[in-house]
Design a protein around this motif. Sequence first.
Motif, short mmCIF file in Angstrom:
data_model
loop_
_atom_site.label_atom_id
_atom_site.label_comp_id
_atom_site.label_asym_id
_atom_site.label_seq_id
_atom_site.Cartn_x
_atom_site.Cartn_y
_atom_site.Cartn_z
N PHE B 143 -35.74 42.67 -14.20
CA PHE B 143 -36.19 43.84 -13.43
C PHE B 143 -35.13 44.26 -12.41
O PHE B 143 -34.76 45.44 -12.31
CB PHE B 143 -37.52 43.54 -12.73
CG PHE B 143 -37.92 44.60 -11.76
CD1 PHE B 143 -38.28 45.86 -12.20
CD2 PHE B 143 -37.90 44.36 -10.39
CE1 PHE B 143 -38.62 46.86 -11.31
CE2 PHE B 143 -38.24 45.35 -9.50
CZ PHE B 143 -38.61 46.60 -9.95
N LEU B 144 -34.62 43.27 -11.66
CA LEU B 144 -33.60 43.61 -10.65
C LEU B 144 -32.33 44.12 -11.33
O LEU B 144 -31.67 45.03 -10.83
CB LEU B 144 -33.29 42.39 -9.77
CG LEU B 144 -34.41 41.99 -8.82
CD1 LEU B 144 -34.06 40.71 -8.08
CD2 LEU B 144 -34.71 43.10 -7.81
N GLY B 145 -31.99 43.50 -12.48
CA GLY B 145 -30.81 43.96 -13.22
C GLY B 145 -30.94 45.43 -13.58
O GLY B 145 -30.04 46.24 -13.31
N TYR B 146 -32.07 45.81 -14.15
CA TYR B 146 -32.27 47.21 -14.55
C TYR B 146 -32.34 48.12 -13.33
O TYR B 146 -31.85 49.25 -13.34
CB TYR B 146 -33.53 47.36 -15.39
CG TYR B 146 -33.29 47.06 -16.83
CD1 TYR B 146 -33.29 45.75 -17.30
CD2 TYR B 146 -33.03 48.07 -17.73
CE1 TYR B 146 -33.05 45.46 -18.62
CE2 TYR B 146 -32.78 47.80 -19.06
CZ TYR B 146 -32.80 46.49 -19.51
OH TYR B 146 -32.53 46.22 -20.81
N PHE B 147 -32.99 47.64 -12.26
CA PHE B 147 -33.11 48.46 -11.07
C PHE B 147 -31.72 48.80 -10.52
O PHE B 147 -31.42 49.95 -10.20
CB PHE B 147 -33.94 47.71 -10.01
CG PHE B 147 -34.11 48.48 -8.73
CD1 PHE B 147 -34.99 49.55 -8.66
CD2 PHE B 147 -33.36 48.15 -7.61
CE1 PHE B 147 -35.13 50.27 -7.49
CE2 PHE B 147 -33.49 48.87 -6.44
CZ PHE B 147 -34.37 49.93 -6.37
N PHE B 148 -30.85 47.78 -10.48
CA PHE B 148 -29.51 48.04 -9.94
C PHE B 148 -28.62 48.76 -10.95
O PHE B 148 -27.62 49.36 -10.56
CB PHE B 148 -28.89 46.74 -9.41
CG PHE B 148 -29.50 46.36 -8.08
CD1 PHE B 148 -29.15 47.04 -6.93
CD2 PHE B 148 -30.48 45.38 -7.99
CE1 PHE B 148 -29.73 46.74 -5.71
CE2 PHE B 148 -31.07 45.07 -6.77
CZ PHE B 148 -30.69 45.75 -5.63
#
Lengths: 46, 433
Positions: B143-148
């Motif tokens: 999730f954090l990967g995609y968010f960033f």
Amino acid sequence: MHTLHDHMIATKAAEYIMAAGFLVLFLLFWRFLCGHPKRSDAHRRP
Amino acid sequence: MIDQVARTAVLESPPPVADEPAPSRQAVPPRGRSRSASLAWLRREILLGQTPRDYLKSLVTPFNIVAALILCVGIPVTIVRFTQGLAATTNLTDATPWGLWIGFDVLCGVALAAGGFVMASAVHLFGLHDYKPLVRPAILTGFLGYFFVVIGLLFDLGRPWRLPYPLFISPGVTSVMFEVAWCVALYLTVQLLEFCPAAFEWLGWRSCRQWAVWMTVGLTVFGVLLSTLHQSALGGLFLMAPGKIHPLWYSPYIPVLFFASAVAAGISMVVFESMLSHRVFQEARHSRARMDRLTLGLGKAAAVVLMVYFGLKWLALAHGQQWRLLLTPYGYWWLLEVLGFILLPCLLNAYAVRNRRAGLVRFACVITVLGIVLNRLNISIITYHWNAAERYIPDWKEFAITIMIVTLGLLSFRSIVNRMPVLNDHPDFEPAH
């Protein structure tokens, strides 16, 4: 004289041979990976 | 990197405060409760049981100081980027419109975030419940990967406020980018929903958590579908540049190569991330022996996927009939990528699994992650315009933004793991599955 068609057939044949070779390699690799694990302490077991 | 004080604060119960009962780990205070209950919750859950003063003091750690320095450089560059435009901050040109932000932040970010769908499908769809402890960290990483990735994309777009245009206003339904945009947007939402049980447990919202758990399998199926589509579609973007990418890296099968490598990257990232997490956040209850067993299982899976990827790379080469290029400098570079960063970690993983060496699996997974990053950079930057007179070299400000985005991702991950039940189950809730 080789035609373009001959060349294409040769190219395709090379691809299929390579794919078949890779399949054999993969099966050997699978056997190595999923075979019985080596037991370093086997000699201690009864 | 270890926030020692914050970690200790999690490990230990909150310090006893005079005239105040020890705060029970329950939930968000329901309406009508006193203001002091809300403050107690904030102190317990946000400040990790410390006073604001102690919490601020605990933030002074070597990792935080380095992160602060990075932000001190990155924030002014961000202001320059959004006030003076791309030309002031990048070396991008009309000939090279995609640079480091697309090559690293987007392509590498999406590939390395694949662990979420890999682990979720392994546990929820294929029933490998032993791996359940790795699902939440993997989903959070994803999730954090995609968010960033989206944050990085905002930096790269000339008019970032038009990000929703391809989705809603002028959808180009025949464009690969249309598919990528929809899939990434939907998958980001899916990952947020998949992570909701942990957030709801933290907040104590029992009924919402039940709904979120109930949706898990459906979300996982949807997530696998979306990931398969956009991981390969990111490779598909380069199908329109056959003359620009070096022939050794260009192939009509590039979408398949992107998907296979993303699966390998996802598995390896889960191993890499769990290795770091269990060193940094040592409160995890899972024993080292169990983590080693899970790591060996993932190493086995990574070995199989890497072998398939290795075979596909050679088949793509055979299809392109580019054998003669192998004996050129770019050919040596290609061989280094394929032999050193695909075959080597594959064989290391296989050897480690056979000999029960979890440490070697972790090492192999680090090489795999580096290899996937190298592959994406090769395709998008290093061999892109390989025969052009003028080559693109990123500006230092591009590096500054990229490093800042990675740092923000690490800080977010640490903040969430310190507060929410990610590495461990919440004691007040039954395990989700």
